[in-house]
Write an enzyme that holds these catalytic residues in place. Sequence first.
Site, short mmCIF file in Angstrom:
data_model
loop_
_atom_site.label_atom_id
_atom_site.label_comp_id
_atom_site.label_asym_id
_atom_site.label_seq_id
_atom_site.Cartn_x
_atom_site.Cartn_y
_atom_site.Cartn_z
N GLY A 22 0.83 -1.21 0.00
CA GLY A 22 0.00 0.00 0.00
C GLY A 22 0.86 1.25 0.00
N GLU A 145 -3.97 -1.59 -6.76
CA GLU A 145 -3.28 -2.48 -5.83
C GLU A 145 -4.11 -3.73 -5.64
OE1 GLU A 145 -2.65 -0.80 -1.91
OE2 GLU A 145 -2.06 -2.75 -1.13
N LYS A 227 21.31 -10.91 -10.12
CA LYS A 227 20.78 -12.26 -9.98
C LYS A 227 19.26 -12.26 -10.23
CE LYS A 227 21.58 -16.05 -6.79
NZ LYS A 227 22.09 -16.34 -5.44
N VAL A 245 12.69 1.65 6.24
CA VAL A 245 12.94 3.08 6.49
C VAL A 245 12.38 3.43 7.87
CG1 VAL A 245 13.01 4.00 4.15
CG2 VAL A 245 10.80 3.50 5.19
N CYS A 393 -15.15 10.16 18.62
CA CYS A 393 -16.33 9.31 18.46
C CYS A 393 -16.73 8.64 19.79
CB CYS A 393 -16.11 8.31 17.33
SG CYS A 393 -17.68 7.83 16.60
N GLY A 395 -14.86 8.18 22.10
CA GLY A 395 -14.14 9.05 23.03
C GLY A 395 -14.93 10.30 23.38
N GLN A 397 -18.54 10.17 23.20
CA GLN A 397 -19.71 9.63 23.89
C GLN A 397 -19.37 9.30 25.35
OE1 GLN A 397 -20.96 6.32 21.42
NE2 GLN A 397 -21.53 7.64 19.72
N HIS A 524 -14.92 11.69 13.03
CA HIS A 524 -13.53 11.20 13.04
C HIS A 524 -12.65 12.17 12.26
CE1 HIS A 524 -14.18 7.13 14.69
NE2 HIS A 524 -15.37 7.25 14.14
N GLU A 526 -9.60 12.39 12.17
CA GLU A 526 -8.36 11.75 11.71
C GLU A 526 -8.41 11.35 10.23
OE1 GLU A 526 -10.51 10.45 13.89
OE2 GLU A 526 -10.65 8.27 13.77
N1 GLN Z 1 -19.70 2.68 19.27
C1 GLN Z 1 -20.08 4.03 19.06
C2 GLN Z 1 -21.24 4.16 18.09
O1 GLN Z 1 -21.53 3.25 17.36
C3 GLN Z 1 -18.91 4.86 18.60
C4 GLN Z 1 -18.38 4.45 17.26
C5 GLN Z 1 -16.99 4.92 16.99
O2 GLN Z 1 -16.23 5.24 17.90
N2 GLN Z 1 -16.58 4.89 15.75
O3 GLN Z 1 -21.89 5.17 18.01
#
Ligand code: GLN
Length: 551
Positions: A22, A145, A227, A245, A393, A395, A397, A524, A526
């Site tokens: 990847g 890929e 080779k 790396v 997420c 985190g 809730q 999210h 990220e």
């Molecule tokens: N489990 C939680 C939900 O379904 C949070 C999901 C998550 O963290 N991606 O809402």
Amino acid sequence: MEQSDCKYIFVVGGVISGVGKGIAASSIGKILQDRGLTVTAIKIDPYVNVDAGTMNPTEHGEVFVLDDGDETDQDMGNYERFLNMDLSRVNYMTTGRVYQAVINKERNLEYGGKCVEVVPHVPLEIIDRIKKAAKNAKADVALIEVGGTVGEYQNVLFLEAARMMKIKNPRDVIFVMVSYLPIPSKVGEMKTKPTQYAVRTLNSSGIQPDVIIARSEHPLDDKRKEKLAFSCSVTPERIISAPDVSSVYDVPINFEKEKLSDTLCELLGMKCGIGGSKGEKDWKKFVANVHNGKEDVNIAVIGKYFDTGDYVLSDAYLSVIEALKYSTYALKRKPVLTWLNALDFETDPKKVKELAKYDGILVPGGFGKRGVEGKINVIRYAREHKIPYFGLCYGMQLAVIEYARNVLGLKGANTPEVDSGAPHLVIDIMEDQKDKMKKKDFGGTMRLGTYPCVLKKGTHAYGAYKSARVNERHRHRYEVNPEYISDIQEAGLVFSGVSPDGRLMEIAELPKRVHPFFLATQFHPEFKARPLDPHPLFTAFVKAALARKHK
Ligand code: GLN
């Protein structure tokens, strides 16, 4: 012979999995992009699952979510990050997806009464999808890929599709094999034989590699290049030394030291720009920051998808890790990430004290009961001890649950995901999701993909984004329960980002006068962090962590 507008580079793997196919594909895309070409990337995953959403992240790694909500493989994240572009579901396919399409077409009489067969109809469907993705992107070059390793049964039909494309357009299709050369410790010498066998195996599918990327612990010497060249019928200049790396972001630079973009352009008969483009310069600056961080920033990541047997893998949190890195590198610092298992803070709640030594604490997304109370203990400690906290997420809730329990005084506050009979479901499932659960309609039915979010002025979130409205990607079933929103806000937690209709809480944070940085997102972030474009919320978090370090 058919003439096509796009050139196709198939990337296949030899000998073992996990050697960085990847990253190799992403890096090839990057170096071609820097030569002025429009590139797109397609990932083929050979499993029967229709998408990656139904797979355990400990085994398969992170589920990467695209703007359109497709739940894909982490390599799609690598492509988006290296190529700095958004991809869509046409860029991703699995065996399940291909078969589902073929069967649907058959049911709709689209094969005009023909007998539908595994060959050629399945490879033709694959080719169709590849071409559609290339056309969609108006690409000069499409990288494809093929997941897995040559010789396994699972990817045979994908290789057959690739072979068929090559036969139709010999000048427009090439093959790159990323292979592994072991250096057995007792032998102390780099061995080419497994790669020779892998090439023979690929040959038996009717495919000859044009380029071999030789992955090994050390650089390939001339003797071994010769080779391999001799036994695999690939000239020595087309065998690329790809040693281990310290950072995957070195790979495009290393490929160019071996003149890989020249080789690829020559093989495909493509004219392309000279080197030294802005893209290349920006990348080199970014990589300089990767290697020259002037001080450590210590972040604890509290997760649970780490263990596979005796090994600890952090693949399940790949985008979170990369997002943390980009922001830290941009601040010219070195990220030091420590993986801590949420369960340890559950069995021994006193252990939270060990968190005082970190500059910041991050709780990423997650599912289910396991480790939840441990995470809640951690969040409480971060809140009460004013350690910068970033929740993603689950985190967020769990931060809302912690706040409801310990500040609002709602004993037993919870989410139905953990305890549907809890007295205060401050996190709850939305009506449309209830129906899906009843019908056991689990695949691809969460709240997925990009949604807009409106930000409140004067908050951390607004200050970071410097914008009143942003778009972020989601993947969850549960939301903050509307019935508790006003009580929670009155108790001091601020919902600084909400859906445009005001119904869904997207960001929760504590005011700056109460806590230096306590912020959590339902989405999210990220998934949208890029090497050359770090995510503002991650940057705000890392800045807060740095401030704690210097205090
Ligand atoms: N489990 C939680 C939900 O379904 C949070 C999901 C998550 O963290 N991606 O809402």
